[in-house]
Structure formats: structure tokens, C-alpha cells
Scaffold this active site. Structure first.
Site, mmCIF file in Angstrom:
data_model
loop_
_atom_site.group_PDB
_atom_site.id
_atom_site.type_symbol
_atom_site.label_atom_id
_atom_site.label_comp_id
_atom_site.label_asym_id
_atom_site.label_seq_id
_atom_site.Cartn_x
_atom_site.Cartn_y
_atom_site.Cartn_z
ATOM 1 N N ASN A 1 0.794 0.459 5.966
ATOM 2 C CA ASN A 1 1.285 -0.280 4.806
ATOM 3 C C ASN A 1 2.033 -1.489 5.334
ATOM 4 O OD1 ASN A 1 2.448 -1.202 2.388
ATOM 5 N ND2 ASN A 1 4.190 0.193 2.594
ATOM 6 N N GLY A 2 1.536 -2.677 5.023
ATOM 7 C CA GLY A 2 2.244 -3.862 5.497
ATOM 8 C C GLY A 2 1.313 -5.018 5.760
ATOM 9 N N GLU A 3 1.817 -5.954 6.522
ATOM 10 C CA GLU A 3 1.039 -7.139 6.869
ATOM 11 C C GLU A 3 1.520 -7.666 8.214
ATOM 12 O OE1 GLU A 3 -0.481 -11.346 4.812
ATOM 13 O OE2 GLU A 3 1.059 -10.122 3.843
ATOM 14 N N CYS B 1 0.860 -1.187 0.000
ATOM 15 C CA CYS B 1 0.000 0.000 0.000
ATOM 16 C C CYS B 1 0.895 1.235 0.000
ATOM 17 C CB CYS B 1 -0.902 0.011 1.228
ATOM 18 S SG CYS B 1 -2.060 -1.370 1.336
ATOM 19 N N ILE C 1 -5.928 -8.488 3.017
ATOM 20 C CA ILE C 1 -6.675 -9.072 4.139
ATOM 21 C C ILE C 1 -7.919 -8.230 4.380
ATOM 22 C CG2 ILE C 1 -6.608 -9.624 6.604
ATOM 23 C CD1 ILE C 1 -3.629 -10.104 6.322
ATOM 24 N N ARG D 1 -4.708 1.850 -1.185
ATOM 25 C CA ARG D 1 -4.834 0.488 -0.666
ATOM 26 C C ARG D 1 -4.700 -0.602 -1.722
ATOM 27 N NH1 ARG D 1 -10.112 -2.503 2.055
ATOM 28 N NH2 ARG D 1 -8.945 -4.182 3.077
ATOM 29 N N LEU D 2 -3.863 -1.567 -1.404
ATOM 30 C CA LEU D 2 -3.841 -2.847 -2.103
ATOM 31 C C LEU D 2 -4.495 -3.841 -1.148
ATOM 32 C CD1 LEU D 2 -2.871 -4.579 -4.515
ATOM 33 C CD2 LEU D 2 -0.792 -5.040 -3.205
#
Length: 311
Positions: free
Chosen positions: A78-80, A2, A56, A52-53
């Protein structure tokens, strides 16, 4: 992947950056083509933007900027977070029963709320996040902005201190729309100054190790570091993660334990990164690293899609 960007202006600043933050968001739109959002408070002199990508919880419940129920905290992320399901269960057991969606962003937001409620230092919260991330967190009660980067600095986060405030973004070019209204630069850095040492590093290594960039105007938030910005000024810089010491006494392992331990930990690392609400793929070059990752991932996802790029 993102994209995030934003600013926090100094006290009594009257400049308006509404159109500029839209330009900033457009410059990082390629990082997240699925959705976008902006939060602007002229009274608080803060603006946050998110591209946003969706990976989840791809529904609207995962949209950002995301606000806490009491509107005290606002986050762009931005991340996971690989262990977000475990953290969600922990929060649920500690009284956080109401959830808007299933995103890891909401888990991170509630972890910060939990820390505020019980007086837990932000470093303790960050140490529990197993993943890769760049976070901007706005606290409307304390009027503080936190810029946070993951332990090893996988996710990029740049910032620039200017005369009228601080601006930040996932990419340097997304800070540029703020420059004209927020300059002149701190320490009399002119707009055309370049950092020769970091230019040399870039030409040598094809990237810039450390916190510097080819321009003295822009600095990276360091790996495992967070910044606290107050009144539009950098107030505090904290190193929240330290690499473990390698001077510890080691246990001698036999061949079986060495092989089994390596396999077990590598499989665990791969499996926790397969969490996704969209199809997962892998770049497969044929080398040892990508081949090992795909071999382990295929045990969990037998039909995993692989891609090789040939130039």
C-alpha cells in the site's frame, strides 16, 4: 490508497482461515475498489490479502499479491514509490531485464530480490525507497514474514500478537475476523481491555501518537520500522530509519539562496508526487500549504482538478 491484511500462524497450527481472510478483505475493500487478490498457503500457514486502488500501471500486471518469478517472495503493498523509475533503471542495469509490467510494486519486489542475491541488508533497500508505504513481504524459503512501514509512518499498519500467530492490516477492523480462532491474547490481555492512556491521547489530539491504539490488542508498526515474524511469532523489530540530527554545523544563507533553495526543493517534492497513470487532483482549502502545492503542481499539470469540501 490500497488496503492490506493477512496472518502468519505458529508451527503445527491446523486452523483454517480461508473464509476469515475473505471477511478481512471485505472490511478494507473501500480502500481499493479497483481490484482484489488473496494468497493462501495452508502448508506455510500464511495468508495475504490486497484491495487495490490502481494508480500506477492499472493493468492486470500490477495485481497483488505479486510473486517473484521463482515464487520465493510474495508482496502486498500500500503506497507509492516516487523514484521507482530510477530504481527500475538501476535494476535493469544490474541484470533484471524481464518485467511483467510497469508498476512500482514490481520494482519494490525486485529490489528485495536484488538484496537477497547480493546479501544486502533490508535496511539498505528500504533507505533507497523514496515514498510512502506499508508492505507485507513473505519469504517462502526462509519462512519469514516482514511487516514494513515508511520512514515517517504516513501509511498505516497495525498488528496483533495472539496465541496462535500474528495478524496485521491497514485498519484495525480488518484484524477482527482472525481473532476468535487465533486467540487467546498474549500476556493475558482480555478481549474487552482498552488502553486508557491512548483513549486520552485520542480525545486530546484526535489521533493516537506513538505505537499504541485505544485497544491493547492492537499495536502500530512504528514509523521507519520493520518487524520480522518467524514461526508465527514476532522475532525481530528493527528501526531502519532515523530522523537526521539537527546538531550539525549550519551554513548561513543569504536571502536569495534561502528563497531559491526552498522553492527548488518544494517544487521537486511536488513534482515527484505527480507520477500517476490516472488523473491527479488536489484538495484546495485556501490555506498556505495547499495553495502552495497546487500553485507548483499547476506548472506541470496546468489543468489539475481541485476540490474543496464544505460542511
Amino acid at each position: 490508497m490500497c488496503g492490506i491484511s493477512g496472518y502468519f500462524l505458529e508451527n503445527n497450527s491446523l486452523i483454517k482461515l480461508n473464509s476469515d481472510i475473505n471477511k478481512s478483505l471485505e472490511l478494507i475493500s473501500h480502500r481499493g475498489p479497483d481490484d482484489k487478490g488473496i494468497y493462501i498457503s495452508c502448508e506455510e500457514r500464511v495468508g495475504l490479502a490486497h484491495s487495490r486502488l490502481s494508480i500506477i500501471d492499472v493493468s492486470k500486471n500490477g495485481r497483488q499479491p505479486m510473486h517473484s518469478l521463482d515464487n520465493r517472495l510474495t508482496i502486498i503493498f500500500n503506497g507509492e514509490i516516487y523514484n521507482y523509475k530510477e530504481l527500475r533503471e538501476f535494476l535493469y542495469q544490474n541484470g533484471y531485464k524481464k518485467w511483467d509490467g510497469d508498476s512500482d510494486t514490481e520494482v519494490v519486489l525486485k529490489m528485495f530480490l536484488y538484496s537477497l542475491k547480493y546479501g544486502i541488508k533490508i535496511e539498505k533497500v528500504l533507505s533507497r525507497l523514496k515514498g510512502i508505504f506499508a508492505i507485507a513481504l513473505w519469504d517462502s524459503l526462509e519462512k519469514e514474514l516482514f511487516l514494513i512501514r515508511d520512514a515517517l509512518g504516513v501509511k498505516p499498519l497495525y498488528f496483533s500478537e495472539m496465541e496462535k500467530g500474528v495478524a496485521f492490516a491497514s485498519e484495525i477492523k480488518a484484524i477482527l475476523p482472525f481473532i476468535n480462532k487465533m486467540s487467546s491474547y498474549k500476556n493475558n490481555i482480555s478481549e474487552n481491555d482498552i488502553d486508557a492512556e491512548n483513549i486520552n491521547r485520542y480525545l486530546t489530539f484526535l489521533w493516537c501518537p506513538g505505537k499504541g491504539t485505544p485497544s491493547k490488542k492492537f499495536i502500530k508498526v512504528g514509523p521507519g520500522e520493520y518487524l520480522k515474524i518467524k514461526n508465527g511469532k514476532l522475532n525481530k523489530k528493527v528501526k531502519w530509519y532515523f530522523l537526521p540530527s539537527f546538531n550539525l554545523k549550519t551554513k548561513e544563507l543569504n536571502k536569495y539562496d534561502s528563497i531559491h533553495g526552498t522553492y527548488k526543493n518544494l517544487k521537486k517534492a511536488v513534482d515527484r508526487q505527480l507520477i500517476s497513470d490516472v488523473p491527479v487532483g488536489a484538495f484546495l482549502s485556501g490555506g498556505l500549504d495547499s495553495s502552495s502545492i497546487v500553485a507548483l503542481a499547476s506548472q506541470t499539470l496546468p489543468k489539475i482538478n481541485c476540490f474543496t469540501i464544505k460542511i
